[in-house]
Design a protein around this motif. Structure first.
Motif, PDB file in Angstrom:
ATOM      1  N   ALA A   1      -9.771   9.571   6.828  1.00  0.00           N
ATOM      2  CA  ALA A   1      -9.167   9.092   8.082  1.00  0.00           C
ATOM      3  C   ALA A   1      -7.892   8.316   7.804  1.00  0.00           C
ATOM      4  CB  ALA A   1     -10.167   8.221   8.840  1.00  0.00           C
ATOM      5  N   ALA A   2      -7.896   7.506   6.733  1.00  0.00           N
ATOM      6  CA  ALA A   2      -6.697   6.756   6.373  1.00  0.00           C
ATOM      7  C   ALA A   2      -5.583   7.691   5.922  1.00  0.00           C
ATOM      8  CB  ALA A   2      -7.026   5.751   5.268  1.00  0.00           C
ATOM      9  N   ALA A   3      -5.938   8.761   5.220  1.00  0.00           N
ATOM     10  CA  ALA A   3      -4.938   9.721   4.764  1.00  0.00           C
ATOM     11  C   ALA A   3      -4.243  10.393   5.947  1.00  0.00           C
ATOM     12  CB  ALA A   3      -5.591  10.768   3.865  1.00  0.00           C
ATOM     13  N   VAL A   4      -5.012  10.748   6.971  1.00  0.00           N
ATOM     14  CA  VAL A   4      -4.419  11.338   8.178  1.00  0.00           C
ATOM     15  C   VAL A   4      -3.392  10.384   8.771  1.00  0.00           C
ATOM     16  CG1 VAL A   4      -4.862  12.089  10.539  1.00  0.00           C
ATOM     17  CG2 VAL A   4      -6.414  12.782   8.712  1.00  0.00           C
ATOM     18  N   ASP A   5      -3.781   9.107   8.904  1.00  0.00           N
ATOM     19  CA  ASP A   5      -2.875   8.130   9.507  1.00  0.00           C
ATOM     20  C   ASP A   5      -1.632   7.903   8.654  1.00  0.00           C
ATOM     21  OD1 ASP A   5      -4.542   7.839  11.637  1.00  0.00           O
ATOM     22  OD2 ASP A   5      -5.510   6.017  10.929  1.00  0.00           O
ATOM     23  N   LEU A   6      -1.801   7.803   7.338  1.00  0.00           N
ATOM     24  CA  LEU A   6      -0.638   7.602   6.471  1.00  0.00           C
ATOM     25  C   LEU A   6       0.299   8.803   6.512  1.00  0.00           C
ATOM     26  CD1 LEU A   6      -2.038   5.859   3.259  1.00  0.00           C
ATOM     27  CD2 LEU A   6      -0.742   4.859   5.128  1.00  0.00           C
ATOM     28  N   GLY A   7      -0.264  10.008   6.523  1.00  0.00           N
ATOM     29  CA  GLY A   7       0.560  11.197   6.627  1.00  0.00           C
ATOM     30  C   GLY A   7       1.387  11.208   7.895  1.00  0.00           C
ATOM     31  N   LEU A   8       0.763  10.829   9.018  1.00  0.00           N
ATOM     32  CA  LEU A   8       1.482  10.793  10.292  1.00  0.00           C
ATOM     33  C   LEU A   8       2.535   9.677  10.307  1.00  0.00           C
ATOM     34  CD1 LEU A   8      -1.491  11.467  12.731  1.00  0.00           C
ATOM     35  CD2 LEU A   8       0.425  12.978  12.266  1.00  0.00           C
ATOM     36  N   ILE A   9       2.184   8.516   9.737  1.00  0.00           N
ATOM     37  CA  ILE A   9       3.137   7.404   9.689  1.00  0.00           C
ATOM     38  C   ILE A   9       4.383   7.807   8.892  1.00  0.00           C
ATOM     39  CG2 ILE A   9       3.540   5.119   8.691  1.00  0.00           C
ATOM     40  CD1 ILE A   9       0.640   4.413   9.463  1.00  0.00           C
TER      41      ILE A   9
ATOM     42  N   HIS B   1      -5.966  -0.026  10.252  1.00  0.00           N
ATOM     43  CA  HIS B   1      -6.344  -0.308   8.865  1.00  0.00           C
ATOM     44  C   HIS B   1      -5.856  -1.694   8.426  1.00  0.00           C
ATOM     45  CE1 HIS B   1      -7.480   3.896   8.642  1.00  0.00           C
ATOM     46  NE2 HIS B   1      -6.291   4.215   9.123  1.00  0.00           N
ATOM     47  N   SER B   2      -5.671  -2.593   9.408  1.00  0.00           N
ATOM     48  CA  SER B   2      -5.233  -3.976   9.141  1.00  0.00           C
ATOM     49  C   SER B   2      -3.881  -4.019   8.446  1.00  0.00           C
ATOM     50  CB  SER B   2      -6.276  -4.719   8.290  1.00  0.00           C
ATOM     51  OG  SER B   2      -7.530  -4.738   8.935  1.00  0.00           O
ATOM     52  N   GLY B   3      -3.030  -3.056   8.764  1.00  0.00           N
ATOM     53  CA  GLY B   3      -1.692  -3.019   8.172  1.00  0.00           C
ATOM     54  C   GLY B   3      -0.723  -3.929   8.910  1.00  0.00           C
ATOM     55  N   GLU B   4       0.199  -4.532   8.170  1.00  0.00           N
ATOM     56  CA  GLU B   4       1.223  -5.420   8.737  1.00  0.00           C
ATOM     57  C   GLU B   4       2.594  -4.795   8.514  1.00  0.00           C
ATOM     58  OE1 GLU B   4       0.664  -9.169   6.862  1.00  0.00           O
ATOM     59  OE2 GLU B   4      -1.375  -9.442   7.650  1.00  0.00           O
ATOM     60  N   ILE B   5       3.371  -4.656   9.581  1.00  0.00           N
ATOM     61  CA  ILE B   5       4.658  -3.957   9.536  1.00  0.00           C
ATOM     62  C   ILE B   5       5.805  -4.954   9.421  1.00  0.00           C
ATOM     63  CG2 ILE B   5       6.171  -2.349  10.745  1.00  0.00           C
ATOM     64  CD1 ILE B   5       3.748  -1.330  12.265  1.00  0.00           C
ATOM     65  N   ALA B   6       6.729  -4.628   8.540  1.00  0.00           N
ATOM     66  CA  ALA B   6       7.970  -5.409   8.436  1.00  0.00           C
ATOM     67  C   ALA B   6       9.128  -4.434   8.255  1.00  0.00           C
ATOM     68  CB  ALA B   6       7.903  -6.375   7.254  1.00  0.00           C
ATOM     69  N   THR B   7      10.272  -4.745   8.876  1.00  0.00           N
ATOM     70  CA  THR B   7      11.448  -3.871   8.755  1.00  0.00           C
ATOM     71  C   THR B   7      12.673  -4.675   8.348  1.00  0.00           C
ATOM     72  OG1 THR B   7      12.001  -4.121  11.106  1.00  0.00           O
ATOM     73  CG2 THR B   7      10.574  -2.262  10.496  1.00  0.00           C
TER      74      THR B   7
ATOM     75  N   VAL C   1      -8.983  11.456  -0.463  1.00  0.00           N
ATOM     76  CA  VAL C   1      -7.759  12.240  -0.640  1.00  0.00           C
ATOM     77  C   VAL C   1      -6.866  11.529  -1.652  1.00  0.00           C
ATOM     78  CG1 VAL C   1      -5.652  13.053   0.468  1.00  0.00           C
ATOM     79  CG2 VAL C   1      -7.813  13.171   1.696  1.00  0.00           C
ATOM     80  N   THR C   2      -6.315  12.303  -2.597  1.00  0.00           N
ATOM     81  CA  THR C   2      -5.304  11.767  -3.509  1.00  0.00           C
ATOM     82  C   THR C   2      -3.998  11.644  -2.736  1.00  0.00           C
ATOM     83  OG1 THR C   2      -6.409  12.849  -5.367  1.00  0.00           O
ATOM     84  CG2 THR C   2      -4.162  12.073  -5.718  1.00  0.00           C
ATOM     85  N   LEU C   3      -3.466  10.434  -2.668  1.00  0.00           N
ATOM     86  CA  LEU C   3      -2.441  10.139  -1.667  1.00  0.00           C
ATOM     87  C   LEU C   3      -1.048  10.682  -1.996  1.00  0.00           C
ATOM     88  CD1 LEU C   3      -1.807   8.791   0.999  1.00  0.00           C
ATOM     89  CD2 LEU C   3      -1.353   6.666  -0.251  1.00  0.00           C
ATOM     90  N   ILE C   4      -0.525  10.431  -3.187  1.00  0.00           N
ATOM     91  CA  ILE C   4       0.877  10.766  -3.470  1.00  0.00           C
ATOM     92  C   ILE C   4       1.171  12.259  -3.300  1.00  0.00           C
ATOM     93  CG2 ILE C   4       2.711  10.702  -5.189  1.00  0.00           C
ATOM     94  CD1 ILE C   4       1.993   8.009  -3.889  1.00  0.00           C
ATOM     95  N   PRO C   5       0.349  13.175  -3.847  1.00  0.00           N
ATOM     96  CA  PRO C   5       0.616  14.605  -3.589  1.00  0.00           C
ATOM     97  C   PRO C   5       0.622  14.945  -2.104  1.00  0.00           C
ATOM     98  CG  PRO C   5      -0.937  14.354  -5.397  1.00  0.00           C
ATOM     99  CD  PRO C   5      -0.777  12.998  -4.787  1.00  0.00           C
TER     100      PRO C   5
END
Length: 396
Positions: A289-297, A370-376, A251-255
């Motif tokens: 699968a990663a696109a689904v997760d990023l969209g939801l995030i 996806h081995s992502g690390e969260i910082a706020t 999936v092309t992510l930005i669009p």
């Protein structure tokens, strides 16, 4: 041989040159026919065997492919062992739980191990043993046949294999290529049908949610329905992109993120608050699968901004970006997803990412997948940055 169980050799094919690969394919096809495998199961089996065979030839200097059948009182199996004569897998290649290969280093190797995870998905069972004396891959394929009939099927396979020497190899390969093309065409039709039905079902779910949202009188319920609608829409949008690309995996992510942001804006907009959402970043593609997760995030983070960031304000801004970061000191380049608002921020000492709300639990779970690390950061406005490994995305 154990009591109640039988193991029967079928044939061993030696591989020492590229010209031996078509022979392996012929043998695999002949055995699959003798054992009565349906077209898709046969294609799946042959694809897996050829992938491992080419690995053994290219990276192990050749070896042999051994076919044998196994049966007990409850099941029947075709077992294929591909043994090469190389020096084994390199030290940076590891084989962990569920026998899934991964590279300890994120830098691409010369190709050793390419396709092993794909073979694992194609075979019903898959095992890999490697040492300085070579690598042995064992693939198992379940056979839908009565275990008592396996000796007869092995005998029939032997007779068919004996006839191979009398067959014109060009004609035989043409027949196999034709059957493979037909099987792939059948598979594409099935995938298209699944995509069509899934899209219709998601659209129907969104319609039901919108209908319920319009009919409810409680503001709290409408807000919950709006959140649910945005979540389902994020999944539906990824599905549409997959179907449009006709790739089924990229999936092309930005669009995609632009569509998710636009829908969230529509779902939560009200005349008392004017929010501008901007989406930008590097042109990349990611796995479905990663696109689904990023969209939801992204949907969850924008939703949080609408709910918490602009209390008492009449306007605001949310920036969504996905860009390559070169600031990592130890792990090399990384990818950063960032959602930042210019709202009221967070009180000092409060860590929203530690919230036990459903939204943040989803964000944490999907990031970790996806081995992502969260910082706020919650001073001037609020920003969430999720850093992903370099191989998470590829430039389009």
């Amino acid at each position: 041989m154990q009591q109640g169980r039988s193991d029967m050799d079928i044939i061993t094919v030696r591989i020492g040159a590229e010209a031996d690969v078509p022979r392996v394919r012929q043998v695999s096809d002949t055995i699959a026919q003798a054992f009565g495998l349906e077209s898709f199961a046969k294609t799946r089996m042959i694809t897996a065997i050829l992938e491992i065979t080419r690995n053994a030839l290219q990276h192990g200097g050749g070896g042999k492919v051994h076919f044998h059948a196994k049966a007990d009182s409850a099941s029947s199996w075709l077992i294929v062992r591909v043994k090469d004569q190389g020096g084994g897998l390199p030290a940076e290649m590891q084989f962990v739980k569920e026998r899934r290969p991964f590279k300890a280093s994120r830098n691409p190797s010369s190709g050793m191990g390419l396709g092993l995870s794909g073979v694992q998905r194609l075979a019903d069972t898959f095992d890999l043993q490697s040492s300085s004396e070579g690598t042995c891959a064992e693939l198992g394929f379940a056979i839908a046949a009565n275990p008592k009939t396996i000796p007869a099927l092995v005998e029939e396979a032997g007779l068919k294999l004996g006839e191979l020497s009398d067959t014109d190899p060009i004609s035989e390969l043409s027949r196999q290529n034709r059957e493979l093309a037909e099987a792939m065409a059948e598979r594409e039709l099935l995938i298209d049908e699944v995509h069509h039905r899934t899209g219709n079902n998601l659209a129907l779910i969104i319609s039901f949610i919108q209908l319920s949202k319009r009919n409810t009188q409680l503001a709290e319920t409408r807000e919950a329905m709006a959140q649910l609608e945005a979540r389902v829409h994020s999944v539906a949008k990824v599905h549409q992109e997959l179907q449009r690309a006709h790739l089924g995996e990229k999936v092309t992510l930005i669009p995609l993120l632009e569509n998710v942001a636009r829908h969230a804006q529509d779902a939560f907009s009200n005349p008392e608050l004017d929010i501008v959402i901007s989406v930008f970043g590097d042109p990349v593609v990611v796995q479905g699968a990663a696109a689904v997760d990023l969209g939801l995030i992204v949907n969850e983070l924008i939703t949080n901004a609408y709910k918490h960031a602009f209390n008492g304000l009449k306007e605001g801004r949310v920036d969504v970006s996905f860009e390559r970061s070169l600031d990592s000191k130890e792990d090399g380049p990384r990818w950063e997803l960032k959602v930042a608002d210019n709202g009221i921020g967070m009180p000092e000492g409060v860590k929203r990412e530690r919230s036990n709300s459903l939204g943040w639990r989803m964000i944490r779970a999907m990031s970790a997948r996806h081995s992502g690390e969260i910082a706020t950061v919650g001073g001037d406005g609020f920003a969430t940055t999720i850093t992903f490994p370099e191989d998470f995305a590829n430039l389009a």
